[in-house]
Design a protein around this motif. Structure first.
Motif, short mmCIF file in Angstrom:
data_model
loop_
_atom_site.label_atom_id
_atom_site.label_comp_id
_atom_site.label_asym_id
_atom_site.label_seq_id
_atom_site.Cartn_x
_atom_site.Cartn_y
_atom_site.Cartn_z
N TYR A 117 -42.25 -41.52 -26.26
CA TYR A 117 -42.35 -40.06 -26.24
C TYR A 117 -43.78 -39.62 -26.56
CZ TYR A 117 -41.68 -35.21 -27.72
OH TYR A 117 -41.79 -33.84 -27.85
N ALA A 118 -44.39 -40.26 -27.54
CA ALA A 118 -45.77 -39.93 -27.92
C ALA A 118 -46.73 -40.15 -26.75
CB ALA A 118 -46.20 -40.76 -29.12
N THR A 119 -46.49 -41.21 -26.00
CA THR A 119 -47.35 -41.50 -24.85
C THR A 119 -47.26 -40.41 -23.80
OG1 THR A 119 -47.10 -43.89 -25.20
CG2 THR A 119 -47.84 -43.16 -23.02
N ARG A 181 -48.49 -51.45 -27.46
CA ARG A 181 -49.35 -50.27 -27.55
C ARG A 181 -50.38 -50.25 -26.41
NH1 ARG A 181 -45.71 -49.33 -30.64
NH2 ARG A 181 -45.91 -48.26 -32.65
N LEU A 182 -50.82 -51.42 -25.99
CA LEU A 182 -51.76 -51.49 -24.87
C LEU A 182 -51.10 -51.00 -23.59
CD1 LEU A 182 -54.46 -52.31 -23.64
CD2 LEU A 182 -53.58 -54.64 -23.44
N LEU A 187 -50.26 -46.52 -19.63
CA LEU A 187 -49.39 -45.48 -19.07
C LEU A 187 -49.94 -44.09 -19.38
CD1 LEU A 187 -46.79 -44.46 -17.72
CD2 LEU A 187 -45.64 -44.74 -19.94
N GLY A 188 -50.41 -43.90 -20.60
CA GLY A 188 -50.97 -42.61 -20.98
C GLY A 188 -52.19 -42.25 -20.15
N ALA A 189 -53.06 -43.25 -19.90
CA ALA A 189 -54.25 -43.00 -19.08
C ALA A 189 -53.86 -42.59 -17.66
CB ALA A 189 -55.13 -44.25 -19.04
N ASN A 193 -54.79 -38.85 -15.95
CA ASN A 193 -55.65 -38.77 -14.78
C ASN A 193 -54.90 -38.37 -13.51
OD1 ASN A 193 -58.41 -39.69 -15.79
ND2 ASN A 193 -57.05 -41.24 -16.63
N ILE A 194 -53.63 -38.70 -13.42
CA ILE A 194 -52.84 -38.19 -12.30
C ILE A 194 -52.67 -36.68 -12.43
CG2 ILE A 194 -50.55 -38.17 -11.27
CD1 ILE A 194 -52.24 -40.55 -10.45
N THR A 195 -52.53 -36.20 -13.65
CA THR A 195 -52.47 -34.76 -13.88
C THR A 195 -53.72 -34.08 -13.34
OG1 THR A 195 -51.11 -35.04 -15.88
CG2 THR A 195 -52.30 -32.95 -15.64
#
Length: 209
Positions: A117-119, A181-182, A187-189, A193-195
């Motif tokens: 969820y945090a990601t 976490r990596l 996934l977060g990156a 960037n897709i956003t």
């Protein structure tokens, strides 16, 4: 021969000062909250901040010193290529994120925060905050400056360029972060960037500051 309908180009509307100020305020607040969520779950962000954070883990040099040094050539690029107004806005945005990052930790508390969820939420907040800044000709230092310059000069989408840089930074974190976490940081990156890539295409948004 059939007549060709000529569609006039859309008028470019200039942002008002209060619109720039509001976008900078909300954008930096979004980013600060996203960074707080990341920090609470030991995730690594991308861009210049992520690189500085990664180097601080490895070298034990204070994050702020590394972040400042890394940004120096990018501020020169901003001043020379994107103008003094953009550079000043970027300095202000960096200062606000620094301030809000400290204050948000006092304003918001978490008793439980799921890493997945945090990601998703943290990266979504950061991506939306960056989008607000980009659309008002404001960066957040470092790679953000280079991304905006390359998009405006060569038509390279800012989101795709930043995605490549972020993945390279996260690749360097292979020996620093825990494997789960990596993967979540990668996934977060992608989400950030897709956003940007979807919502910050050249010519799609015509407002200027």
């Amino acid at each position: 021969m059939a007549a060709t309908l000529q569609v006039p180009p859309a008028a470019v509307e200039r942002h008002q000062l209060y619109e720039d100020a509001l976008a900078m305020l909300m954008g930096t607040l979004f980013i600060a909250l996203g960074m707080l969520i990341y920090s609470k779950t030991m995730l690594l962000t991308g861009s210049t901040a992520g690189l500085a954070l990664l180097l601080s883990y490895v070298t034990k040099v204070q994050f702020g010193i590394i972040f400042f040094v890394i940004n120096l050539p990018f501020y020169w690029l901003a001043w020379k290529r994107l103008g003094w107004k953009f550079t000043v806005r970027t300095f202000i945005a960096v200062a606000l994120v620094t301030l809000f990052s400290r204050l948000t930790d006092q304003w918001v508390g978490f008793t439980h925060l799921d890493p997945v969820y945090a990601t998703v939420v943290g990266s979504g907040l950061c991506g939306t905050g960056l989008l607000m800044l980009f659309r008002h000709r404001t960066g957040l230092g470092g790679v953000n400056i280079l991304a905006i310059y390359l998009q405006e000069r060569y038509g390279i989408r800012a989101g795709y360029f930043q995605l490549g840089v972020d993945l390279a930074i996260l690749g360097g974190a292979f020996f620093v972060l825990a494997p789960d976490r990596l993967l979540l940081s990668i996934l977060g990156a992608v989400i950030v960037n897709i956003t940007l890539a979807i919502n910050h295409k050249p010519g799609r948004y015509l407002g200027i500051s």
